[in-house]
Design a protein around this motif. Structure first.
Motif, PDB file in Angstrom:
ATOM      1  N   CYS A  85      -9.664  -4.346  -9.912  1.00 28.61           N
ATOM      2  CA  CYS A  85      -8.424  -4.424  -8.892  1.00 28.61           C
ATOM      3  C   CYS A  85      -7.528  -3.458  -9.567  1.00 28.61           C
ATOM      4  CB  CYS A  85      -8.027  -5.790  -8.852  1.00 28.61           C
ATOM      5  SG  CYS A  85      -6.482  -5.999  -7.503  1.00 28.61           S
ATOM      6  N   GLY A  87      -4.568  -3.115  -7.266  1.00 23.51           N
ATOM      7  CA  GLY A  87      -3.501  -3.442  -6.557  1.00 23.51           C
ATOM      8  C   GLY A  87      -2.200  -3.563  -7.526  1.00 23.51           C
ATOM      9  N   THR A  88      -1.029  -3.769  -6.752  1.00 24.82           N
ATOM     10  CA  THR A  88       0.029  -3.690  -7.738  1.00 24.82           C
ATOM     11  C   THR A  88       0.212  -4.536  -8.699  1.00 24.82           C
ATOM     12  OG1 THR A  88       1.093  -2.876  -5.614  1.00 24.82           O
ATOM     13  CG2 THR A  88       2.671  -3.459  -7.239  1.00 24.82           C
ATOM     14  N   ALA A  89       0.083  -5.910  -8.532  1.00 25.94           N
ATOM     15  CA  ALA A  89       0.071  -6.866  -9.622  1.00 25.94           C
ATOM     16  C   ALA A  89      -0.790  -6.546 -10.793  1.00 25.94           C
ATOM     17  CB  ALA A  89      -0.091  -8.284  -9.059  1.00 25.94           C
ATOM     18  N   CYS A  90      -1.948  -6.199 -10.369  1.00 30.11           N
ATOM     19  CA  CYS A  90      -2.912  -5.920 -11.364  1.00 30.11           C
ATOM     20  C   CYS A  90      -2.616  -4.598 -12.158  1.00 30.11           C
ATOM     21  CB  CYS A  90      -4.359  -5.785 -10.907  1.00 30.11           C
ATOM     22  SG  CYS A  90      -5.144  -7.631 -10.372  1.00 30.11           S
ATOM     23  N   CYS A 126      -5.897  -4.862  -3.882  1.00 27.57           N
ATOM     24  CA  CYS A 126      -5.674  -6.162  -4.224  1.00 27.57           C
ATOM     25  C   CYS A 126      -7.052  -7.170  -3.647  1.00 27.57           C
ATOM     26  CB  CYS A 126      -4.403  -6.911  -3.407  1.00 27.57           C
ATOM     27  SG  CYS A 126      -4.063  -8.461  -3.681  1.00 27.57           S
ATOM     28  N   ILE A 127      -7.510  -7.892  -4.476  1.00 26.62           N
ATOM     29  CA  ILE A 127      -8.723  -8.981  -4.000  1.00 26.62           C
ATOM     30  C   ILE A 127      -8.151 -10.434  -4.211  1.00 26.62           C
ATOM     31  CG2 ILE A 127     -10.363  -7.402  -5.079  1.00 26.62           C
ATOM     32  CD1 ILE A 127     -10.456  -8.943  -7.626  1.00 26.62           C
ATOM     33  N   GLY A 128      -6.797 -10.475  -4.020  1.00 21.25           N
ATOM     34  CA  GLY A 128      -6.256 -11.921  -3.447  1.00 21.25           C
ATOM     35  C   GLY A 128      -6.175 -12.783  -4.777  1.00 21.25           C
ATOM     36  N   ALA A 129      -6.387 -12.351  -5.678  1.00 20.37           N
ATOM     37  CA  ALA A 129      -6.177 -13.281  -6.832  1.00 20.37           C
ATOM     38  C   ALA A 129      -4.816 -12.842  -7.927  1.00 20.37           C
ATOM     39  CB  ALA A 129      -7.490 -13.269  -7.714  1.00 20.37           C
ATOM     40  N   CYS A 130      -3.895 -12.223  -7.285  1.00 21.84           N
ATOM     41  CA  CYS A 130      -2.740 -11.799  -8.156  1.00 21.84           C
ATOM     42  C   CYS A 130      -2.230 -12.835  -9.375  1.00 21.84           C
ATOM     43  CB  CYS A 130      -1.733 -11.251  -7.310  1.00 21.84           C
ATOM     44  SG  CYS A 130      -2.258 -10.360  -5.737  1.00 21.84           S
ATOM     45  N   VAL A 135      -7.320  -8.649 -12.739  1.00 24.25           N
ATOM     46  CA  VAL A 135      -8.409  -9.432 -12.406  1.00 24.25           C
ATOM     47  C   VAL A 135      -9.614  -8.254 -11.964  1.00 24.25           C
ATOM     48  CG1 VAL A 135      -9.578 -10.904 -10.395  1.00 24.25           C
ATOM     49  CG2 VAL A 135      -6.904 -10.807 -11.014  1.00 24.25           C
TER      50      VAL A 135
HETATM   51  S1  FES Z   1      -3.246  -6.919  -7.315  1.00 24.19           S
HETATM   52 FE1  FES Z   1      -4.869  -7.639  -8.254  1.00 24.19          FE
HETATM   53  S2  FES Z   1      -5.436  -9.380  -7.102  1.00 24.19           S
HETATM   54 FE2  FES Z   1      -3.846  -8.917  -6.018  1.00 24.19          FE
END
Ligand code: FES
Length: 166
Positions: A85, A87-90, A126-130, A135
């Motif tokens: 992932c 995505g931003t959080a990851c 994002c795979i929805g497990a932020c 992840v």
């Molecule tokens: S940013 Fe990685 S799961 Fe949401």
């Protein structure tokens, strides 16, 4: 190994059986493509031609459908697909480093597959497990709260598993 060599080794006769089940049924284009992909892991030009013969539709039509949906693949992929992932959080929690570990362990970058078709790397959003960032998913299994060290252990386990299964 190049892609054509792989295609030549494949026994395409299973396609006939799969297509017979769907032949003449309305709205069956996506399910039949899914079924053939499930069998072979991807959909090549040769496979679409064979499908077209049995189903009596043009391979172009099938190709048009498959390029429209992200769930279909036109080249062979690894037995294990590692989705990192980004995505931003990851990203904030260091997912870039996890991709680097994949590169170090398997020698593949985003969208690439190892020569033995064991592993494919896909960087995804994002795979929805932020909450568990960073992840990754390996096929259907999610691994969270990773560190580079932890991910390296996980990849080693999968590499072992793949060797045993070969
Ligand atoms: S940013 Fe990685 S799961 Fe949401």
């Amino acid at each position: 190994m190049d892609e054509n060599a792989v295609a030549e080794e494949l026994d395409l006769s299973k396609i006939d059986k799969i297509c017979e089940k769907y032949k003449g049924k309305k709205g069956s284009t996506i399910p039949v493509l899914q079924a053939v992909q499930e069998e072979y892991g991807y959909l090549s030009k040769e496979m679409l031609e064979r499908m077209g013969d049995v189903l009596n539709v043009s391979p172009h039509e099938l190709y048009g459908v498959l390029t429209f949906y992200a769930q279909f693949y036109t080249s062979p992929r690894g037995k294990y697909v590692i989705r990192v992932c980004r995505g931003t959080a990851c990203h904030v929690k260091g997912s870039g480093r996890i991709s680097e570990v994949v590169k170090e362990e398997f020698g593949i970058g985003d969208g690439e597959t190892t020569e033995d078709y064991g592993f494919t790397l896909e960087e995804v959003s994002c795979i929805g497990a932020c909450g568990m960032a960073p992840v990754i998913m390996v096929n259907d299994k999610t691994h969270g709260n990773l560190t580079p060290e932890k991910s390296r252990e996980i990849f080693k386990d999968y590499a072992e598993k793949f060797k045993e299964e070969e």
